[in-house]
Design an enzyme around this catalytic site. Structure first.
Site, mmCIF file in Angstrom:
data_model
loop_
_atom_site.group_PDB
_atom_site.id
_atom_site.type_symbol
_atom_site.label_atom_id
_atom_site.label_comp_id
_atom_site.label_asym_id
_atom_site.label_seq_id
_atom_site.Cartn_x
_atom_site.Cartn_y
_atom_site.Cartn_z
ATOM 1 N N ILE A 188 6.469 -4.850 4.225
ATOM 2 C CA ILE A 188 6.619 -4.707 2.777
ATOM 3 C C ILE A 188 5.437 -5.300 2.009
ATOM 4 C CG2 ILE A 188 9.130 -4.642 2.870
ATOM 5 C CD1 ILE A 188 9.100 -7.612 1.977
ATOM 6 N N LYS A 189 4.346 -5.627 2.711
ATOM 7 C CA LYS A 189 3.190 -6.167 2.006
ATOM 8 C C LYS A 189 2.461 -5.067 1.238
ATOM 9 C CE LYS A 189 3.590 -10.471 3.278
ATOM 10 N NZ LYS A 189 4.778 -10.437 4.108
ATOM 11 N N ASN A 190 1.567 -5.482 0.340
ATOM 12 C CA ASN A 190 0.836 -4.510 -0.484
ATOM 13 C C ASN A 190 0.010 -3.545 0.361
ATOM 14 O OD1 ASN A 190 1.936 -5.936 -2.556
ATOM 15 N ND2 ASN A 190 0.027 -6.880 -3.233
ATOM 16 N N LEU A 191 -0.485 -4.036 1.492
ATOM 17 C CA LEU A 191 -1.099 -3.187 2.512
ATOM 18 C C LEU A 191 -0.377 -3.487 3.819
ATOM 19 C CD1 LEU A 191 -4.763 -2.251 3.100
ATOM 20 C CD2 LEU A 191 -3.441 -3.111 5.024
#
Length: 378
Positions: A188-191
């Site tokens: 669920i990280k930005n990348l």
């Protein structure tokens, strides 16, 4: 084309976001028959280094592995203390425990959820070997004063930037300020790489140490390991990033400008909508320079508000319960009244790229109703 998991709107607090090329990239790796550490892993390292503007980047299997190997590379171990904010994901603290060091929990600034310089400096003891400041929610706080004050004392500063890939500190990206920096590329990280992490080393020697650590202490190349001997020169772990995960990361990196634009726009929508609510404080991540990872507010009667909003099928969460109050870390518990107060008030609103502006407005409206209901309960 994007792909969305089931219940990816307001019911989820966070959700992976794929642009459509990731599946094809993974299929190519599977067709190659080479699934482990491959040339794709090294290409991903090179692309991330170029994106950040640094000379080297070392890919590992998770953000926790990044923190663990960074601490080992900084020669932190048994008998050492590591200064760390209690308000962070437990992985930060578990990495400290993994090297045999002990956490010295410190307060946060309630406005940013990050540490302040004076709090860190006041916590330093003769046993302090490292400080692990957390760039909470993606906020790129300026840590240079802490670096300057501690570097000459031989105390390592290891930035936990799990939330902050792509964020700017002044004109430089996090990771390009000369610090030993750790990123997470979890689901669920930005990348995302599906699962993965990255360490930005300070020196070539540090990079070499981390590369040996991630591959069980083995130093030979793939060709050399095909011979009858295998040279293991040092302690090591199984922390490589696979080609499968690197392929996902490379596909994501190609769309990162869109990710930044979308997340800043959605965070701004929340900011504007929340202005109409009384009794709600939005945690400011500095969206003009940050790539927001979370959207968090502080509210009174948080537990009642949480349950009421959840009953409306809104996926609120709590990031994070203070670690110094966790049973596993009880031996290092100390009074942290600011953190404890924030820990009772913090609430994470649904925040991911599948959200629409209408859904955000609905979340805020339901939050307002939940606050009124909680206040009415005696």
């Amino acid at each position: 084309m994007t792909t969305a998991p089931a219940a990816s709107g307001t019911q989820r607090n966070a959700s992976p976001y794929l642009y459509g090329q990731e599946a094809a990239a993974v299929a190519q790796v599977l067709e190659s028959g080479q699934y482990g550490h491959t040339a794709l892993t090294e290409e991903f390292e090179d692309r991330v280094a170029a994106f950040l503007g640094v000379t080297d980047a070392v890919a590992v299997s998770s953000g926790t592995a990044a923190l663990h190997t960074a601490l080992l590379a900084a020669r932190v171990g048994p008998g050492d203390e590591v200064i760390v904010p209690s308000m962070t994901f437990c992985a930060t603290v578990q990495a400290i425990r993994a090297v045999g060091a002990t956490p010295r929990f410190v307060e946060i600034n309630p406005a940013t959820l990050c540490v302040d310089q004076q709090v860190v400096l006041d916590a330093v003891t003769e046993s302090t070997a490292a400080v692990v400041p957390v760039l909470f929610g993606g906020r790129a706080v300026d840590l240079s004063p802490i670096h300057s004050a501690l570097e000459e004392r031989g105390i390592a500063v290891i930035e936990d930037a799990a939330h902050a890939f792509g964020s700017l500190n002044g004109t430089r990206r996090v990771g390009a300020t000369g610090a030993l920096t750790c990123f997470s590329f979890g689901p669920i990280k930005n990348l995302t790489c599906g699962q993965g992490g990255m360490v930005i080393p300070r020196t070539p020697e540090e990079a070499d140490t981390i590369r040996r650590l991630r591959l069980l202490g083995v130093t030979q190349s793939q060709t050399e390991r095909a011979s009858t001997t295998c040279r293991v020169d040092s302690f090591g772990l199984r922390y490589q990033l696979s080609g499968i995960n690197a392929a996902i990361g490379l596909a994501q990196l190609g769309h990162f400008d869109t990710t930044v634009e979308t997340r800043r726009r959605l965070w701004g929508t929340y900011r504007d909508a929340l202005r109409t609510l009384e009794g709600v404080t939005l945690v400011d991540v500095g969206p003009r320079t940050a790539v927001p990872h979370l959207c968090q507010v502080r509210v009174g009667r948080r537990d009642q508000v949480f349950q009421e909003v959840r009953s409306r099928e809104i996926g609120v969460g709590v990031h994070y319960p203070p670690n110094h109050l966790q049973p596993a870390f009880a031996p290092w518990r100390r009074a942290l009244p600011i953190t404890e107060q924030v820990g009772q008030e913090i609430l994470s609103l649904p925040f991911h790229q599948h959200l629409t502006e209408d859904q955000i407005n609905r979340v805020v409206a339901d939050l307002g109703q939940a606050i009124k209901t909680a206040r009415a309960v005696r």
